[in-house]
Design a protein around this motif. Structure first.
Motif, mmCIF file in Angstrom:
data_model
loop_
_atom_site.group_PDB
_atom_site.id
_atom_site.type_symbol
_atom_site.label_atom_id
_atom_site.label_comp_id
_atom_site.label_asym_id
_atom_site.label_seq_id
_atom_site.Cartn_x
_atom_site.Cartn_y
_atom_site.Cartn_z
ATOM 1 N N TYR A 15 45.068 53.433 29.541
ATOM 2 C CA TYR A 15 45.316 54.078 30.839
ATOM 3 C C TYR A 15 45.515 55.567 30.604
ATOM 4 O O TYR A 15 46.223 55.969 29.680
ATOM 5 C CB TYR A 15 46.570 53.507 31.510
ATOM 6 N N ASN A 53 44.543 40.813 34.041
ATOM 7 C CA ASN A 53 43.668 41.553 34.969
ATOM 8 C C ASN A 53 42.245 41.667 34.422
ATOM 9 O O ASN A 53 41.270 41.569 35.176
ATOM 10 C CB ASN A 53 44.213 42.962 35.216
ATOM 11 N N LEU A 58 39.763 41.976 37.520
ATOM 12 C CA LEU A 58 40.414 42.909 38.442
ATOM 13 C C LEU A 58 40.377 44.322 37.894
ATOM 14 O O LEU A 58 40.645 45.284 38.602
ATOM 15 C CB LEU A 58 41.878 42.506 38.672
ATOM 16 N N ASP A 59 40.093 44.444 36.616
ATOM 17 C CA ASP A 59 40.085 45.741 35.950
ATOM 18 C C ASP A 59 38.981 45.686 34.893
ATOM 19 O O ASP A 59 38.550 44.588 34.493
ATOM 20 C CB ASP A 59 41.468 45.958 35.301
ATOM 21 N N GLU A 78 30.299 45.738 40.996
ATOM 22 C CA GLU A 78 31.521 45.416 41.747
ATOM 23 C C GLU A 78 31.317 44.192 42.656
ATOM 24 O O GLU A 78 32.206 43.354 42.779
ATOM 25 C CB GLU A 78 31.969 46.623 42.592
ATOM 26 N N ALA A 79 30.150 44.123 43.278
ATOM 27 C CA ALA A 79 29.884 42.987 44.166
ATOM 28 C C ALA A 79 29.818 41.691 43.364
ATOM 29 O O ALA A 79 30.333 40.647 43.783
ATOM 30 C CB ALA A 79 28.586 43.206 44.928
ATOM 31 N N SER A 82 33.237 40.638 42.523
ATOM 32 C CA SER A 82 33.881 40.031 43.700
ATOM 33 C C SER A 82 33.454 38.575 43.833
ATOM 34 O O SER A 82 34.286 37.686 44.060
ATOM 35 C CB SER A 82 33.469 40.768 44.979
ATOM 36 N N ASP A 83 32.161 38.340 43.682
ATOM 37 C CA ASP A 83 31.653 36.968 43.810
ATOM 38 C C ASP A 83 32.231 36.063 42.727
ATOM 39 O O ASP A 83 32.578 34.910 42.983
ATOM 40 C CB ASP A 83 30.124 36.967 43.725
ATOM 41 N N ARG A 85 35.103 36.450 41.165
ATOM 42 C CA ARG A 85 36.519 36.183 41.463
ATOM 43 C C ARG A 85 36.631 35.142 42.575
ATOM 44 O O ARG A 85 37.483 34.258 42.542
ATOM 45 C CB ARG A 85 37.228 37.474 41.899
ATOM 46 N N LEU A 86 35.757 35.262 43.555
ATOM 47 C CA LEU A 86 35.819 34.354 44.702
ATOM 48 C C LEU A 86 35.502 32.917 44.302
ATOM 49 O O LEU A 86 36.149 31.972 44.756
ATOM 50 C CB LEU A 86 34.824 34.830 45.775
ATOM 51 N N PHE A 91 43.826 33.037 41.825
ATOM 52 C CA PHE A 91 44.945 33.919 41.456
ATOM 53 C C PHE A 91 46.230 33.454 42.130
ATOM 54 O O PHE A 91 46.237 33.157 43.328
ATOM 55 C CB PHE A 91 44.677 35.359 41.913
ATOM 56 N N PHE A 93 49.994 35.153 42.468
ATOM 57 C CA PHE A 93 50.705 36.398 42.175
ATOM 58 C C PHE A 93 52.209 36.179 42.213
ATOM 59 O O PHE A 93 52.710 35.279 42.886
ATOM 60 C CB PHE A 93 50.336 37.473 43.200
ATOM 61 N N ALA A 95 54.351 38.017 43.760
ATOM 62 C CA ALA A 95 54.896 38.266 45.106
ATOM 63 C C ALA A 95 54.160 37.442 46.164
ATOM 64 O O ALA A 95 54.160 37.807 47.332
ATOM 65 C CB ALA A 95 54.797 39.753 45.426
ATOM 66 N N ASN A 97 51.814 37.251 47.890
ATOM 67 C CA ASN A 97 50.712 37.996 48.511
ATOM 68 C C ASN A 97 49.913 37.174 49.511
ATOM 69 O O ASN A 97 48.688 37.188 49.506
ATOM 70 C CB ASN A 97 49.761 38.562 47.446
ATOM 71 N N LEU A 98 50.636 36.477 50.367
ATOM 72 C CA LEU A 98 49.949 35.780 51.465
ATOM 73 C C LEU A 98 49.743 36.772 52.609
ATOM 74 O O LEU A 98 50.431 37.791 52.685
ATOM 75 C CB LEU A 98 50.793 34.598 51.942
#
Lengths: 234, 425
Positions: A15, A53, A58-59, A78-79, A82-83, A85-86, A91, A93, A95, A97-98
């Protein structure tokens, strides 16, 4: 040998915060076989979440590559990520994250809607999933009307309703009391054992580690130990 | 607790769906996460639409009044003339067989009134003075249906039949004549001979239009035709329509019917300065509308900038579970659209209610009303609900709001799920 769900080679993540480079992960090799339940442990800043991640797409790593279900993430745009991950990764989390304005059922349905599942099938599967996780009677409640444990179950339902090859859980018990933690872990164990869903969880919690079949220890961005559990809690 | 639901086979390649009932429900419910902000923004949109519709309706009401007032005095909504009359308003350029054309026009359902006029420039003399004036021969009965000039008699009465005249107030003063006095009209007849008539002043009018009051003398049509050697002919057939909005359509239809020998001219051609003034005022109002839309745009921009900022963790989660940035942006645009629709419903509802009520009762103009009454205008203003702006204002708002929401929403394109989730942790 079991089929590999995740396969990481030479993973490094640096980072560049405030012009000072921080090495979160250094040259990590890591494999995850189908059906495993693995805990990633280590102190804060050891690189647990970073590894999670990167495996979850995610990263992106500074160097090295991750393969999920035979697909190298470096080859995806990126697309494509996304696919992936979907369709292949669930995942959970810390928290929850709903989506606060949707009911438990709608939260579960929402992810299937992204997959283009028909409305009737979405509803059937969401209700069945919530029933199977013991919260069917809370299906029409919104997250604000649920306890932390109930919210985390909804989050698990959302994560597994798409039938992912890999379930990633980042500190899933961090906001739960010990009883609820035990219930959640029993649920994850059943999902893992009965349906072969591969689970990778980052945790500080020794109780969570007690349920995993394999423990991976990280320190300063490197894997310092990787061993099978002698015994498991459930 | 069991996990049988997991036994369902894994789906194949995903199809992505942009809008479903859940998406719409999510957008609608998201609006109410910050009730005050939503009401303020939607209220701003609604109020802007109300201002636009109300202002435009007032303007339409005012313009209708102005146009009605201007056209009812002399010109009418349409005039039929000899094709050369506009460029050369000489005595020879007449509409012939005027009686049959007049009779035909009187049967037209969209024509409320029609009157034949003949006109010429002549010298008008009182006992002591002589002035040049426009002498107009009119049919008093038809003129009463078409023109408001008979109502503007300030002394004496309007024309009946025979050799009598009404005269503009300023011209009467200039000639030093009044009701009961005789004036002599001297001009050239159609055939080049001398046209002369001695006529009695029976009325003095004050139209409020300086040019008319200074130069117009109206006489009975037959007397004019006799004096100026005209037969069944006149220079102008003035038409008053049942709906002045139909002026242009009827002009085209009549022009086709009458052929090239005659020219049909609309009030906007006869009084171009009136149309220019209307156009200028409308352009000013349109600029005001754009500024209003710009103001609302800033408000919506602020609302959505806050929304994107406050919900960045949620967007990070949505990206993490596989939603694409474009889908999140569409979701936000849908929220903007629903907020706009809420504002539109408020604005249109309020506009229709208020304007309809005021169109019935009118808005009293106070001291200005007194002044207007002197010019034979009503002392109340009646807004006329402008249906065009009822569509245009919401469309303008919708486009502005979508653009305003799109700018902060673009930030979603650059969001990285891990960064947003980490930042929120």
């Amino acid at each position: 040998m079991a089929e590999l769900v995740a396969n990481c080679r030479g993973l490094t993540r640096i980072y560049q915060d405030d012009a000072v480079p921080v090495q979160a992960l250094v040259d990590v090799d890591f494999d995850l076989a189908a059906g495993e339940f693995v805990s990633l442990a280590g102190p804060s800043g050891s690189g647990k979440s970073t590894l999670l991640n990167l495996i979850g797409g995610l990263d992106r790593p500074t160097s090295g590559d991750v393969c999920i279900d035979g697909v190298a993430l470096s080859t995806l745009n990126e697309a494509g990520l996304s696919d992936l991950r979907l369709n292949k990764i669930g995942f959970v989390f810390q928290a929850y994250n709903l989506i606060p304005v949707l009911s438990a059922r709608e939260n579960v349905e929402f992810i299937m809607q992204l997959q283009g599942v028909s409305a009737r099938k979405r509803r059937e599967r969401a209700v069945a999933m919530l029933d199977s996780l013991g919260i069917g009677d809370l299906a029409e409640r919104r997250p604000g009307e649920l306890s932390g444990g109930q919210q985390q179950r909804v989050a698990v339902a959302r994560a597994i309703v798409t039938h992912p090859v890999l379930l990633l859980a980042d500190e899933p018990s961090a906001n739960l009391d010990s009883k609820t933690t035990a219930e959640l872990l029993e649920l994850l164990t059943r999902i893992n054992r009965e349906h072969g869903v591969t689970i990778l969880t980052a945790t500080h919690d020794p109780v969570v580690m007690g349920y995993a079949l394999r423990h991976v220890q990280l320190r300063d961005g490197r894997i310092v130990s990787d061993e099978k559990a002698d015994s498991v809690a459930a | 607790m069991s996990t049988e639901a997991l036994a369902v086979p894994r789906p194949g390649v995903a199809r992505r769906s942009a809008f479903t009932p859940i998406t719409v429900a999510l957008a609608w419910r998201n609006l109410w996460r910050s009730r005050r902000r939503t009401w303020l923004t939607a209220g701003g949109v609604g109020f802007s639409i109300f201002i636009m519709v109300f202002a435009w309706s007032m303007q339409v009401g005012t313009f209708s009044l102005m146009i009605d007032n201007a056209t009812s005095l002399i010109s009418g909504h349409l005039q039929i003339q000899h094709r050369s009359f506009a460029d050369d308003p000489g005595l020879r350029n007449t509409v012939r067989d005027a009686s049959s054309l007049l009779a035909e026009l009187e049967l037209h359902p969209e024509i409320e009134a029609v009157a034949l006029r003949a006109q010429a420039f002549a010298l008008v003399s009182g006992d002591e003075r002589t002035f040049g004036a426009q002498v107009m021969g009119v049919d008093p009965i038809r003129e009463r249906r078409l023109s408001s000039l008979p109502d503007r008699i300030v002394s004496g009465r309007y024309l009946a039949t025979g050799r009598e005249a009404i005269i503009g107030a300023t011209l009467a003063v200039n000639l030093a004549v009044g009701v009961g006095d005789e004036v002599v009209v001297l001009g050239s007849g159609k055939d080049g001979g001398i046209a002369a008539m001695a006529i009695e002043i029976v009325g003095v009018f004050d139209s409020g239009i300086i040019d008319l009051d200074r130069s117009l003398l109206q006489v009975e049509l037959r007397a004019f035709q006799e004096a100026f050697d005209l037969t069944d002919e006149g220079h102008v057939l003035a038409l008053r329509l049942t709906d002045f909005e139909r002026t242009d359509a009827l002009k085209v239809a009549l022009q086709q019917r009458l052929g090239e020998g005659l020219s049909v001219r609309s009030w906007s051609e006869l009084m171009p300065e009136l149309e220019q003034m209307v156009g200028l005022k409308q352009a000013g109002t349109e600029i005001f509308f754009v500024l209003l839309a710009l103001l609302v745009t800033f408000s919506v921009f602020n609302t959505f900038a806050m929304t994107v900022f406050e919900r960045s963790r949620e967007f990070g989660m949505l990206l993490a579970v596989g939603m694409r940035p474009g889908q999140i942006m569409l979701q936000l645009q849908l929220e903007a659209a629903l907020m706009c629709l809420l504002g539109v419903a408020l604005g249109v509802g309020m506009s229709v209610l208020v304007v309809s009520l005021m169109a019935r009762t009118g808005i009293p103009l106070g001291d200005v009303g007194e002044l207007l009454r002197q010019y034979h205008m009503p002392d109340r203003l009646y807004p006329s609900l402008a249906h065009g702006v009822l569509v245009a204002a919401p469309v303008l708002m919708f486009v502005s709001i979508q653009l305003a929401a799109a700018i902060p929403t673009l930030r979603v394109r650059h969001m990285q799920p891990a960064t947003e989730l980490r930042a929120a942790a």
